[in-house]
Design a protein around this motif. Structure first.
Motif, mmCIF file in Angstrom:
data_model
loop_
_atom_site.group_PDB
_atom_site.id
_atom_site.type_symbol
_atom_site.label_atom_id
_atom_site.label_comp_id
_atom_site.label_asym_id
_atom_site.label_seq_id
_atom_site.Cartn_x
_atom_site.Cartn_y
_atom_site.Cartn_z
ATOM 1 N N GLU A 140 -3.177 -49.684 -31.307
ATOM 2 C CA GLU A 140 -2.306 -49.771 -30.132
ATOM 3 C C GLU A 140 -1.749 -48.395 -29.754
ATOM 4 N N LEU A 141 -1.440 -47.559 -30.747
ATOM 5 C CA LEU A 141 -0.987 -46.200 -30.450
ATOM 6 C C LEU A 141 -2.089 -45.406 -29.742
ATOM 7 N N ARG A 142 -3.330 -45.549 -30.232
ATOM 8 C CA ARG A 142 -4.461 -44.853 -29.614
ATOM 9 C C ARG A 142 -4.682 -45.344 -28.173
ATOM 10 N N LYS A 143 -4.617 -46.663 -27.975
ATOM 11 C CA LYS A 143 -4.779 -47.221 -26.620
ATOM 12 C C LYS A 143 -3.703 -46.681 -25.689
ATOM 13 N N LEU A 161 -1.610 -37.261 -36.613
ATOM 14 C CA LEU A 161 -1.729 -38.176 -35.473
ATOM 15 C C LEU A 161 -2.989 -39.023 -35.598
ATOM 16 N N ALA A 162 -4.084 -38.392 -36.001
ATOM 17 C CA ALA A 162 -5.346 -39.130 -36.155
ATOM 18 C C ALA A 162 -5.218 -40.216 -37.218
ATOM 19 N N THR A 163 -4.548 -39.907 -38.331
ATOM 20 C CA THR A 163 -4.425 -40.906 -39.396
ATOM 21 C C THR A 163 -3.491 -42.047 -38.987
ATOM 22 N N TYR A 164 -2.499 -41.765 -38.139
ATOM 23 C CA TYR A 164 -1.675 -42.857 -37.600
ATOM 24 C C TYR A 164 -2.547 -43.776 -36.749
ATOM 25 N N GLU A 165 -3.358 -43.176 -35.895
ATOM 26 C CA GLU A 165 -4.195 -43.964 -34.983
ATOM 27 C C GLU A 165 -5.287 -44.733 -35.723
ATOM 28 N N LEU A 166 -5.750 -44.209 -36.817
ATOM 29 C CA LEU A 166 -6.758 -44.904 -37.621
ATOM 30 C C LEU A 166 -6.134 -45.966 -38.526
ATOM 31 N N GLY A 167 -4.815 -45.903 -38.659
ATOM 32 C CA GLY A 167 -4.130 -46.860 -39.513
ATOM 33 C C GLY A 167 -4.259 -46.545 -40.990
#
Length: 156
Positions: A15-18, A43-49
């Protein structure tokens, strides 16, 4: 109700990536709107979960993207909990595609339901706890295990 922390974190990241993409931003551009320093890798690791995000960091990300944190979390909750307390929404076509021997009774039931609704009918169904308990009994599985497996068949 059980919460699958990994699934929740993965969906939050999605949802963050979207949200970032809906703004037309790269991670670098998002980073420029944040008030604190965050590496692009973070940021990438947040978006990847794959990395947990603190509440304060989540709020910071939401503020930067002009999204209320509660609205973002509501989207996550709808996906994780399917917006129906006490029910699990299942895509019957995904159940039918599962070849697991222990799910044979469930697969037969799903095939029958799909035949009833026809090719263009609703392929999803919301199952309540009594239905889940009965299906688990037919499959010879604990109800909790069946619910965990059925979560893979949620349409997203």
């Amino acid at each position: 109700m059980l919460i699958d922390a990994e699934e929740y974190q993965r969906i939050l990241g999605d949802e963050l990536r979207k949200l970032r993409r809906s703004r037309g931003w790269t991670r670098k551009e998002l980073n420029q709107h944040l008030q604190s320093e965050i590496s692009l890798q973070t940021l990438a690791t947040y978006e990847l979960g794959t990395r947990q995000c603190s509440v304060v960091r989540l709020v910071e990300l939401c503020v930067a993207m002009d999204e209320l944190p509660q609205d973002l979390l509501a989207k996550v909750h709808r996906r994780v909990f399917v917006d129906e307390p006490g029910r699990v929404r299942v895509d019957l076509r995904k159940v039918v595609a599962d070849a697991s021997a222990e799910l044979l009774p469930l697969r037969r039931w799903a095939e029958g339901r799909l035949r009833q609704v026809g090719e263009h009918g609703a392929g999803e169904i919301a199952l309540d706890l009594p239905a889940l308990e009965r299906m688990a009994e037919l499959c010879g599985l604990p109800t909790v295990d069946l619910i965990a497996r059925l979560r893979r068949y949620v349409s997203r």
